[in-house]
Every structure is written in C-alpha cells, then in structure tokens.
Write a protein that holds these residues in place. Structure first.
Motif, PDB file in Angstrom:
ATOM      1  N   GLY A  47      44.632  43.566  27.195  1.00  0.00           N
ATOM      2  CA  GLY A  47      44.652  42.830  25.937  1.00  0.00           C
ATOM      3  C   GLY A  47      43.354  42.798  25.165  1.00  0.00           C
ATOM      4  N   ALA A  48      42.294  43.432  25.652  1.00  0.00           N
ATOM      5  CA  ALA A  48      41.016  43.376  24.940  1.00  0.00           C
ATOM      6  C   ALA A  48      41.107  44.034  23.573  1.00  0.00           C
ATOM      7  N   ALA A 143      50.491  31.750  26.639  1.00  0.00           N
ATOM      8  CA  ALA A 143      50.078  32.599  25.520  1.00  0.00           C
ATOM      9  C   ALA A 143      48.924  33.511  25.915  1.00  0.00           C
ATOM     10  N   LEU A 144      48.084  33.030  26.830  1.00  0.00           N
ATOM     11  CA  LEU A 144      46.911  33.803  27.247  1.00  0.00           C
ATOM     12  C   LEU A 144      47.227  34.767  28.379  1.00  0.00           C
ATOM     13  N   SER A 145      48.428  34.688  28.915  1.00  0.00           N
ATOM     14  CA  SER A 145      48.699  35.403  30.164  1.00  0.00           C
ATOM     15  C   SER A 145      48.650  36.915  30.011  1.00  0.00           C
ATOM     16  N   GLY A 146      48.657  37.392  28.777  1.00  0.00           N
ATOM     17  CA  GLY A 146      48.561  38.833  28.569  1.00  0.00           C
ATOM     18  C   GLY A 146      47.145  39.300  28.286  1.00  0.00           C
ATOM     19  N   ASN A 147      46.186  38.418  28.427  1.00  0.00           N
ATOM     20  CA  ASN A 147      44.778  38.795  28.215  1.00  0.00           C
ATOM     21  C   ASN A 147      44.005  38.553  29.494  1.00  0.00           C
ATOM     22  N   LEU A 148      43.372  39.594  30.004  1.00  0.00           N
ATOM     23  CA  LEU A 148      42.603  39.466  31.235  1.00  0.00           C
ATOM     24  C   LEU A 148      41.154  39.124  30.906  1.00  0.00           C
ATOM     25  N   CYS A 149      40.632  38.149  31.609  1.00  0.00           N
ATOM     26  CA  CYS A 149      39.212  37.820  31.524  1.00  0.00           C
ATOM     27  C   CYS A 149      38.673  37.813  32.940  1.00  0.00           C
ATOM     28  N   ARG A 150      37.584  38.470  33.161  1.00  0.00           N
ATOM     29  CA  ARG A 150      37.051  38.574  34.508  1.00  0.00           C
ATOM     30  C   ARG A 150      35.882  37.616  34.725  1.00  0.00           C
ATOM     31  N   CYS A 151      35.386  37.016  33.632  1.00  0.00           N
ATOM     32  CA  CYS A 151      34.191  36.186  33.723  1.00  0.00           C
ATOM     33  C   CYS A 151      34.480  34.694  33.801  1.00  0.00           C
ATOM     34  N   THR A 152      35.349  34.202  32.926  1.00  0.00           N
ATOM     35  CA  THR A 152      35.389  32.755  32.707  1.00  0.00           C
ATOM     36  C   THR A 152      36.333  32.000  33.629  1.00  0.00           C
ATOM     37  N   GLY A 153      37.326  32.664  34.206  1.00  0.00           N
ATOM     38  CA  GLY A 153      38.327  31.909  34.966  1.00  0.00           C
ATOM     39  C   GLY A 153      39.231  31.081  34.066  1.00  0.00           C
ATOM     40  N   TYR A 154      39.222  31.358  32.774  1.00  0.00           N
ATOM     41  CA  TYR A 154      40.183  30.845  31.787  1.00  0.00           C
ATOM     42  C   TYR A 154      40.091  29.371  31.410  1.00  0.00           C
ATOM     43  N   LYS A 155      39.541  28.529  32.248  1.00  0.00           N
ATOM     44  CA  LYS A 155      39.593  27.080  31.993  1.00  0.00           C
ATOM     45  C   LYS A 155      38.996  26.730  30.645  1.00  0.00           C
TER      46      LYS A 155
ATOM     47  N   LEU C 706      46.314  44.100  40.586  1.00  0.00           N
ATOM     48  CA  LEU C 706      46.587  42.878  39.837  1.00  0.00           C
ATOM     49  C   LEU C 706      45.390  41.952  39.742  1.00  0.00           C
ATOM     50  N   LEU C 707      44.918  41.721  38.532  1.00  0.00           N
ATOM     51  CA  LEU C 707      43.861  40.745  38.309  1.00  0.00           C
ATOM     52  C   LEU C 707      44.526  39.406  37.984  1.00  0.00           C
ATOM     53  N   PRO C 708      43.925  38.315  38.430  1.00  0.00           N
ATOM     54  CA  PRO C 708      44.513  37.022  38.109  1.00  0.00           C
ATOM     55  C   PRO C 708      44.495  36.761  36.598  1.00  0.00           C
ATOM     56  N   THR C 709      45.571  36.132  36.112  1.00  0.00           N
ATOM     57  CA  THR C 709      45.677  35.801  34.696  1.00  0.00           C
ATOM     58  C   THR C 709      45.510  34.292  34.519  1.00  0.00           C
ATOM     59  N   ALA C 710      45.630  33.850  33.286  1.00  0.00           N
ATOM     60  CA  ALA C 710      45.498  32.427  32.988  1.00  0.00           C
ATOM     61  C   ALA C 710      46.566  31.600  33.698  1.00  0.00           C
ATOM     62  N   LEU C 711      47.627  32.244  34.147  1.00  0.00           N
ATOM     63  CA  LEU C 711      48.683  31.511  34.864  1.00  0.00           C
ATOM     64  C   LEU C 711      48.356  31.348  36.339  1.00  0.00           C
ATOM     65  N   ASP C 712      47.344  32.056  36.818  1.00  0.00           N
ATOM     66  CA  ASP C 712      47.073  32.088  38.252  1.00  0.00           C
ATOM     67  C   ASP C 712      45.837  31.306  38.669  1.00  0.00           C
ATOM     68  N   VAL C 713      45.024  30.895  37.699  1.00  0.00           N
ATOM     69  CA  VAL C 713      43.744  30.275  38.048  1.00  0.00           C
ATOM     70  C   VAL C 713      43.722  28.842  37.531  1.00  0.00           C
TER      71      VAL C 713
END
Lengths: 172, 173, 803
Positions: A47-48, A143-155, C706-713
């Motif tokens: 998704g980037a 909504a964010l589930s299709g965008n991968l982020c490797r740094c922030t952990g999404y919170k 598989l990388l974790p997504t916003a639904l997994d963390v």
C-alpha cells in the motif's frame, strides 16, 4: 513507440507519451518527478504506492500509466500544496501550519518514523475520512489493514486518525 | 513435487506408445508447448509457455532425455526446463499396461521447481500441475480417438483433413 | 523562556516530520541525475551448483543495453568482500571465514546470488535483458538442514573447509557438570527458534555518480553505515577517502540488514558508474529483497536448566546450531548475542554454552532487530516456565528469586560479549520493573479471579510474563560537531545515519538544553560523509547512546567557548551568565545580553589579532566511546485468547515495562517499543521464510510472507523505569530492539497458559497450523503435547525429558 496519455495530476493537466507497460507509480515518480509516492513491493500488498484515482484509493504499482488516461490522479503532494518545493523546511517548526490537518495530526501523534509508508497511508485515509466522520478504532484499523508499516506498530497512526476526525468535527 | 496417476486409453499398447513418443503429438497435447522436436533418438527439445498465478506467460526451454526404454512397456524421462522465470527439473516414469483392447498408462513424475515461479507461485504449483496433467491427458485421449477413428475403414473421422484433434489450452487459471 | 535543561525527557514533536509527511523527503530512489543509467542483476535460480558458463552476448546486443558484466569482466576488482566482524578471542574458537563475492564465479551458493550485472537506459530494458542471458549451471544437492549439513558425506558449501562448519565456540563459567549433580530438577528440551526477513518497506538501493572534472564520486546508499562504506569504496576503487562522498538520505527502515556492508550491488554500482562515465542507479525490488538482502534464520538449541528445590538457578547447559547461510561476513555477532542474552537478568552461577555456526545454501544471515537475542531469551524464559511448572512455583516468583539484586552492579558474567569485552551489566533494577509489569497487567487479579471465571465460561485465556536484558550502546565510538552560525542557527553534524529513529529531533533536544534554545532552531545532519566522516553507524541500539553523548559533549564544549567569549563581551564573570532563548544574559540583568549569532560572528574576525591558542568561531567536535556496552532491561506481559477451533491467537492486552536509563524523548522511545513489539508479534505468529529441500524460497513476496497489519498489533501499554547508566554522561541506554526481543517468549507462555498446559510451545513461529498440530498431536512438530507420565522425573538426577 509511445502512447499519448493526458490526465490531471494534482489539479494540473499533464500530457506525455509513454510505453504501454509503464507503471503508474513509475510515471508519477520518474516522469513527473512526484517522488512522494513510494514503491514498497510492486505487487499490490504493502500500500505504500497508494494514490487517488478519481477520488478513490488505488495502488499505483498495479496500474499502467495508460490506464490513467483521461482520469484524475491525486498524490500526497496535493495535500499541502503550499509546501511544494519550499526550502527552509529542514527545521520544520514554522511552516507546519501549512500542513493538511491529517498530516498535522500525524505529526502530533508521532504516527510516522521512517516515513516511507506514510504517503500511502495518508492517501488511503483521505477518502476514508471523507466518508467516516467519526470512525471508531475497529473501523480505523480495518481501513488501515491494507497498508503495511514496519516501524510504528500502528497504534499512533490510529491515534492520529481519531485526532484528525475529532478536529474536523469540531471545525465543522 | 510429485505428479502421478493413471489414465486408460482405448487403443492398443503399441499405438499409444507411438503417440507418446511422437514429437508432433507432444507438441499438440502437452499444454503450453510451442515447439517440440526429436533432436536425437532419445532426446527431445522444445519450448513451453506456462502461466502460474501472477506470472502469465513464463517461457521455458525444455529438454527431455529418455532412458531405460523397453518398448512398448515403459521408459523414464529426465526433464530439464529452464527460463527466465525459473526452472523445473526432475524425472518421470511412464509404464503402459495392456488392458483388454485398451491400454492403461501409469505415470509418476518427481519434479523440482525453482526460481521466480516457485517463489511467488508456490500455492498454485500443485493445482497448476494437476490442471496441466488433466489437460494433457484429455488432449492425448482426443488425439488417440481421432487417430483410431481415422484408421477405421470407412472411418467416421471428424474431418477430411486427417482427424487432427484440437490444440491444447494453455495451462493457467 | 526557562533557563536550564528541560528538553531532555520531553515529548518534542519531530522536526523532520513535515518533510516526510508532504513527500518532500529524499529517499535513494528519488535521486534523479542527467544521463542516469539503470542496473539490474541476474540472480541464480539454483541454490547450489557449478557455474560452468554465462553467455551475455544476446543481452549485450539488445537495444538500450549499455553494458553487461560477469565475474570475468571485473578483472582485479573481483574479490570477496571484507570480513566485517572478527570473532571475539574465545579460547578454542574455530572460525572459517568465507565472504560474499560481487558476481558468482565457479559456483553458486544460494538462490538469488548475483551472476551478472546489466546496465541499460531504463530498469524495464535492463530486466528485459536479464531474460537474454543464458546461464549454464550444473546443479548440486543443496545444504539446507542444519543437522544433515554436519553429517558425514553432506554436500559442502565451501569445499575448501572440508565441512560445513563455519564456526564452533564454547563459553563456560563455573563448572556446570559438577554443579548439576546437586540439582533438584534438571529441565531439558530442544528449542527451534526461527526468524525472517527484516522487510523494511523501502528496499535497498544504490545510486553512484562520478564527476570526472572534480574527480569526485558521490554515492547515495540505503545504508546504516555510510562512513565505513565510503572508506571501503575509496580503497576498492583506488580513490582517496576525500574523493568519495556517501550519502545515506532518508531511509525507509533499516532494522539491521542495511548495515551489512559491501553487498555486491554496493560494490558494483559505483564501479560501473566510474567505468561507464554515467550515473548508475540500482533499486532492489521486493522479490530480490528476500534473496539479496540479509536476513536472520533458525537456531536449534538443546538446552537444560538445573534448579534447586526453591527455584534458584544452579546452571544452564546449552548446545546450539546456528544457520549462517552461504557466507559469514558478519562473523559471530548473532550467536554470541544469543549466548550472552540467554543469561538475562538472572544470577547464573554455572554456564556452559557451545554453538556451531553452519554454512547452508541460503542467503547470508546478519543481524535483524534483536540480532540473536530473541533466541537466548526464548530458551531461558521457556526453561524457567517449565521449571516453575515442575516445581509448582509461580512463574513470576521463580524469576524474582533469581534476579540479580539492585546492588549487584557492575556484574561481570565472565563470558565475552559481542564488543569483545567481558559481559558486564552496568545497572538495573529488575525487581522494580517486574513489580511495575505485574501491576500494569493486573497479574494477581487475572490469575486469581478473571482467568478462572473466563475458563469456567469455556474461554481459553492466558497470561505470559517474561523478563529480559538487552545489551546496548556498544562502542567503538561516534563523533559529532556542533556549530553556531552568525545567523544564530545551530548546526549539528554526526556520522550515524537515521532510519526513522528521530535523530533529527533527539539530538536537537540534547543541544537545545546545553545552549539554551528551542530545538526547532537546531538543524541536525546525519549520514553524509561530507559533513562528518568519523564513525561506524546505527546498529545494536547504540545511536542515541554513543552519537547522542558525542553530540552532547560537543555542545558542552561550544557552551564553554560561548561563556568565555560572552564573559569578555559583557564584562561579567562566567558564573553570572545564563544561556536562554538563543542569547547569553547576565543573570538578573536582562539588559546585558548578547545573541549567540553575534558572538559567533565576533569569534571569526577578518582583521585584528587573536589570543594565541584560541579557535575561531563557536564550534566544537567531540567523540564518545564507552568503556563497554550497557544493559537495558524490561518485562513484557501479554494476555491472549486462543480459539480452540481455528487456533487463532488474539492478543487482548500487551504491556511493556522498559528501562533504557535516561530517555531523551519518551515519545520516540515508546514508538520504538510499539514498533518493536509489532515485529515481535510477526516473529511469534506470522513471519516465516519457507524453504524447499533444494534451497528454493517458496514465499518470496508479501502475498505469502506475512507482515503484521493494523488488525494484528494491539496498542501496547508502555511504562518506564529508569536506572541510569554510569557508563555515559547522559545516563542513557539503547531501546531500538527492546520491543522485538522477548515478545515470542511472552506469547508462547501466554498460549500455553491459555491452553492449561496441554501443550508445550518450544518452536517459533507458532502459526495456527502448528498450534493445531500441537493440540491434536499432529506432525507439525515444534514442541509436543505433554502427558502426565512424561512429567515424572527422577528426583535428584531427573532430566524432565518429555518425549
């Protein structure tokens, strides 16, 4: 050997000749110099590369430039047009007032670290927030589930969206 | 990856044997084969084009070497396919068993797949290979029927041109 | 504006964000130069084979292709890369060094190894030309299984060594064999801990441009180590160091593999640029990243823990195998980290740890966030959990019983760490961290009330709580230069790069406190060798500690110059002066003040005489090299729920108590922890590189890796404790890897707890498939269902082996 394409990008008309197999992501980044859109996987998962095509979030790595012919494309550069190409932004204290409210919220919530996935996430969220005025956490994560982020952990990204939505509601 | 099975054909064993080793028949029936020639008595060379998932047309140079040939009973094949999207390598055993007026073909192939095709198409390899095997066997069966019909006196062959079965479909979902 | 330090410890919003948010930040692929050419690499499909020939004639003939190179075309430039990390001086060490080559010659040793380089007018054309190249490889059986690799008659990755042993090392402390006899219980298990790709969202890339007129080479590189790259390239290319500038611009995530150095592409793209007289760009694509960028992989540990009846640790004995891949340029950093980190925050009187690093036909293994610490923590924490169960002890209690007490520092573990010095912990208060975690996760309440209630309702919920040490802040050194310009702006330059950890802000905070100004007035430059060219790089959670302290020290020296000059200019005593708001004032007399910028101008006269021995301007350079690394620590606690039908694990809560000494910016620290936990969750459940028998990677894409997504963390609840490090003036410790290190151990314990001890989780990752097999006794491996009989152990010499 080029196919002529004309489209609107960030509000301006653009006309070029392109190879049929040129990806939209490469067209935006290298032909038009709009390097804010990033390429993370080239197979439509991370998704980037997300941009808006006629207002909808799409993966520019999965589209050919020729497919955008006659359409409207918006990239991350369209969110804060006044800051385009401005110098003196290294120390970004002043000038961040010209950021889009969503960008402002991201900065406040520390919703980015390396920043590589960020433009794609912003462009995914712009149409989402236009349709969901006060989204809950579960909706936002979906909504964010299709965008991968490797740094922030999404919170913090989720927090930024909540903040931006709340501010938009207050401003309305 | 193991691909194995059996298939019954209506023709006599030596007829089936002849068809299996005819490069023109292979070219027609093996899905995705664009060319196949018999470069030596025990060696076939050709080109194949196969689709696996996101890779829509991976081209391979294929070489098949026969060994342990016992006509019209069995043979083994060493298969070596190489292309820019990867390779496939391995061996296969084919055994023909007479069954009344017909023939049962038993086959077992042990293939390694590598390169890009294996890296992104792994989930599909099993089903693709089954699909291609089925398509190939069906096409071979139609070819057998056509040849047998053409050979029958007063034959009910499908067309005056010699009863050539329609070409194979490319093996790809 | 307040005077005195107040930016240290503040949640300052990041100065670099506006640029990143608006898409104006320069990443390596954004570099666009006139006449630029594009490179693509032909990579081996075979994991192991004899390379008999490469025919590039058709590729060379393709229109748009400017050059195609194979190993033979490189002449003297072809040579194996440098061995980057020498092994520590462990007695009896065996170390076989084999480093990567720029293009394969004679043999290919892993799928993805580079065989040829194509340079063309566009990346599209270059990739077309890859299909024109014919490679003649005679395949060889691939070495993939670690134990089979060491067996007699195994195929050899490097024939010259006579075996697939890359290294063998044993570290001992005390006398485990003797002490074991006095144990009440000995717990012994086999553990398999796998890692995966760092998978930063930005792939690697190199752009090189040679200016023939100024005779300067500029290289943009997604590296975490621009200075060593610059020095190495200069040497390789026959240039002076000063002729080479390496810029690590904004980098989209590092996580370790971007500090592997002298990758084939890094070495060849500049060479090609020089040779072809045009700039050359190479950008890795995602699939290449799985083969061409380093990764971490499997360790297999046969470990045992000897405990006394009260749960006190008597000793640990561990024998493990480590997959180093086809080459070992990074030495033994990872297995040494595993060996050392296993000891954790515990007093371990007797320790006997042996590892064998094994060559395999797979990509090179170098540190990925955690760098082998995961493996050590998992083994120790699992052994303690199993011991607690055997002894009928509470799992928090067994840990507390063995913590090093707060007055035990410095504590020397008597074995060697990755910085070659004896593993010595500087400071820590492990009991306090555990207290905080126990309170934060609501341990007592959960165990006594909530869990029984939920269990009665048929729900499988469990809690995991683990403790760990992270060695951080190792040397050798870093440096920084602080300059006050006549405009009053402050410029900081340091040699480390930045890949998202906020250096532009945290370093500005450090300087702001010392010089009395707002951080937004401080411009920080990192990762450009033209700005600063002494240092090593960002790795091993050391940036803030080592570079931060150098920045601080340089600012302190500038401050001393400021005070001296200002005292003179204002006719006051230095002790009366206050730095605030970008000025120097006499305390209590605001009329007597001078702006820093004016002082800077004054310090650089065009005429007149200066006092001998002074330096012009307001600038200072300082270096910091710690005596040894320090020990950050923490506790992770998680509550999970397992769906018994799908075997999906939902993480209901996750708590981290972290101690990184003095935090510079708690917001940045928490971001690192949250992000690290996300990676830990990926490692625990989702991420696995799946290899076929013939060394083929079967999931080289994000569709299947598989990388974790916003639904997994989940949102991690983060709390800090602070035990400053006495090893540096700021008292700070590292935090970059903390979130990732113990997550799998915590989650494994939680899953076991959720299932009421019906399974033992001894293998990571734990996918739903694997958990299903464990529950239903399938062939999934990775631990086993435990029968009551198997738990019986002979008192005194029982080994508690459950087979």
């Amino acid at each position: 050997m080029g196919i002529p394409v004309s489209l609107t990008v960030n509000g301006a008309g653009v006309a070029r000749e392109v190879e049929p197999r040129l990806l939209l992501s490469d067209f935006l980044r290298h032909d038009l110099g709009l390097t804010g859109t990033h390429v993370g996987c080239e197979h439509g998962v991370c998704g980037a590369c997300t941009v808006l095509l006629d207002g909808e979030a799409v993966r520019s790595c999965l589209l050919f430039a020729v497919q955008a012919h006659g359409h409207t494309v918006a990239t991350v550069e369209s969110l804060a047009p006044d800051l385009g190409g401005a110098t003196g932004a290294a120390a970004a204290g002043p000038g961040h007032g010209a950021l889009h409210p969503l960008q402002e919220a991201f900065r406040e919530a520390h919703a980015l670290q390396c920043g590589f996935c960020t433009p794609g996430i912003l462009m995914t969220l712009v149409p989402f927030l236009a349709e969901h005025a006060s989204p809950g956490e579960a909706e936002i994560r979906e909504a964010l589930s299709g965008n991968l982020c490797r740094c922030t952990g999404y919170k913090n990204i989720v927090d930024a969206v909540v903040l931006a939505a709340r501010r938009a509601a207050e401003a309305a | 990856m193991i691909v194995e099975g059996r298939h019954a054909f209506p023709g006599a064993r030596d007829v089936i044997w002849g068809l299996l080793l005819d490069p023109a028949v292979i070219a027609k029936t093996m899905p995705g084969t664009e060319a196949m020639v018999r470069a030596a008595p025990d060696r076939y060379e050709g080109k194949m084009r196969v689709g696996v998932g996101a890779i829509t047309a991976a081209e391979f140079d294929v070489a098949v070497t026969l060994a342990d040939v016992v006509e019209p009973e069995r043979y083994t094949m060493q298969i070596d396919g190489r292309g820019r999207f990867g390779f496939t390598r391995g061996s296969a055993e084919v055994r023909l068993e007479a069954d009344g007026a017909g023939t049962v073909m038993h086959f077992k192939a042990d293939l390694q797949v590598g390169g890009k095709i294996a890296a992104v198409g792994q989930r599909l390899l099993d089903s693709i290979s089954k699909l291609m095997t089925k398509q190939g066997l069906d096409a071979l069966a139609r070819e057998v029927e056509a040849r047998l019909a053409a050979a029958r006196p007063g034959g009910a062959g499908p067309a005056p041109g010699g009863g050539v079965a329609p070409g194979p479909e490319r093996g790809a979902p | 504006m307040r005077a005195g330090p107040h930016w240290l410890g503040e949640r300052v919003r990041r100065l670099e964000d506006a640029k990143l948010l608006t898409g104006r930040a320069l990443f390596t692929d954004d570099v666009d130069l006139p006449g630029m050419l594009h490179a693509a690499f032909l990579r081996s499909d075979d994991a192991h084979g004899v390379l008999r020939g490469v025919d590039v004639s058709a590729a060379r003939a393709r229109p748009g292709v400017v050059a195609v190179f194979t190993a033979d075309d490189l002449g003297d430039y072809w040579r194996p890369g440098p061995a980057l990390v020498p092994p520590p001086p462990i007695p009896g060490l065996v170390f076989n060094s084999a480093t990567q080559v720029p293009l394969a010659r004679g043999k290919v040793r892993h799928a993805g190894e580079a065989i040829a380089l194509v340079v063309a007018e566009s990346r599209y054309l270059a990739e077309d030309a890859l299909g024109d190249i014919a490679v003649d490889v005679a395949p060889l059986p691939a070495v993939t299984d670690l134990e089979a690799a060491l067996a007699e008659g195994a195929p050899l990755v490097h024939e010259g060594f006579g075996s697939n042993v890359a290294a063998h090392a044993r570290q001992v402390k005390g006398d485990y064999a003797a002490a074991r006899g006095g144990a009440y219980r000995v717990i012994r298990r086999r553990f398999r801990y796998d890692r995966g790709a760092a998978a930063a969202i930005e792939n690697r890339g190199v752009v090189a441009a040679w200016d023939a007129k100024s005779e300067e080479l500029t290289v943009w590189d997604t590296t975490q180590a621009p200075i060593p790259i610059r020095n190495g390239l200069a040497g390789m290319l026959g240039l002076r160091e000063s002729q080479v500038r390496v810029v690590a611009p904004f980098i989209g995530g590092g996580f370790g593999p971007k500090i592997m150095m002298f990758y084939p592409e890094e070495v060849l793209v500049p060479w090609a640029a020089l040779r072809l007289g045009r700039p050359v760009k190479w950008i890795e694509d995602r699939q290449e990243n799985f083969y061409a960028t380093t990764q971490e992989r499997l360790q297999i540990h046969d470990a045992e823990l000897a405990v006394a009846e009260d749960g006190a640790i008597i000793g640990v004995h561990d024998v493990f195998l480590f997959d180093t891949g086809a080459y070992d340029p990074y030495g033994l950093t990872i297995p040494i980290n595993s060996q050392c980190t296993l000891l954790g925050p515990y007093a371990v009187p007797h320790y006997d740890s042996t590892f064998t690093a094994v060559f395999t036909n797979r990509p090179i293994v170098t540190p990925v966030r955690g760098a082998g610490r995961q493996h050590g923590v998992f083994v120790m924490e699992r052994l303690l959990d199993l011991a607690a169960r055997e002894l009928g002890m509470d799992r928090v209690e067994i840990r507390r019983r063995n913590f090093l007490p707060p007055d035990a520092f410095p504590h020397d573990h008597q074995i060697l760490f990755q910085d070659f010095a004896p593993l010595t912990y500087d400071s820590g208060n492990y009991g306090a961290a555990m207290d905080r975690a126990v309170a934060a996760i609501g341990y007592e309440e959960f165990v006594r009330t909530e869990q029984p209630k939920l269990r009665a309702a048929g729900r499988r919920v469990g809690l995991g709580i683990v403790s760990y040490i992270e060695g951080t802040g190792i040397g050798p050194y870093e440096g920084a230069r602080v300059t006050i310009e006549p405009s009053g702006a402050v410029r900081v330059a340091t040699g480390v790069g930045t890949q998202g950890q906020g250096h532009f802000t945290t370093f500005a905070q450090l300087v702001s406190d010392v010089l009395g100004m707002d951080p937004s007035k401080v411009q920080v430059i990192t990762g450009d060798t033209r700005e600063f060219h002494w240092g090593t790089g960002t790795f091993a959670s050391r940036g803030a500690v080592v570079a931060g302290n150098a920045v601080h020290e340089a600012a302190v020296r500038v401050r001393a110059k400021v005070l001296k000059l200002a005292a003179d200019a204002l006719g006051a005593d230095e002790r009366e002066l206050v730095l605030a708001c970008g000025s120097v004032q006499v305390r209590g007399d605001p009329g007597r003040a001078v702006r820093l910028g004016d002082l800077a101008a004054k310090a650089n006269p065009l005429r007149g005489a200066v006092t001998p021995g002074t330096e012009p301007g307001l600038e200072a350079t300082a270096y910091f090299g710690p005596a040894r690394g320090n020990a950050a620590n923490g506790v992770h606690a998680a509550i999970v729920e397992v769906d018994p039908e799908t075997c999906q694990v939902a993480i209901r809560r996750y708590v981290v108590v972290h101690d990184c000494g003095t935090p510079i910016n708690p917001m940045v620290v928490e971001g690192q922890v949250q992000g690290g936990v996300a990676m830990g969750i990926g490692n625990a459940f989702y991420e696995e590189l799946v290899w076929g028998e013939n060394g083929q990677l079967m999931n080289a894409s994000f569709m299947d890796y598989l990388l974790p997504t916003a639904l997994d963390v989940p949102a991690v609840q983060i709390e800090h404790t602070v035990t400053p490090s006495p090893l540096n003036p700021l008292g700070t410790k590292g935090v970059g890897e903390a979130g990732a290190i113990p997550a799998a151990a915590a989650l494994a314990q939680a899953v076991e707890d959720a299932l009421g001890g019906a399974v033992e989780v001894l293998e990571i990752p734990l996918s739903p498939n694997r958990l299903f097999d464990l529950l239903h006794g399938g062939a999934g491996g990775g631990g086993h269902a435990v029968s009551p009989a198997a738990r019986e152990t002979a008192a005194g010499r029982g080994t508690g082996v459950a087979e």
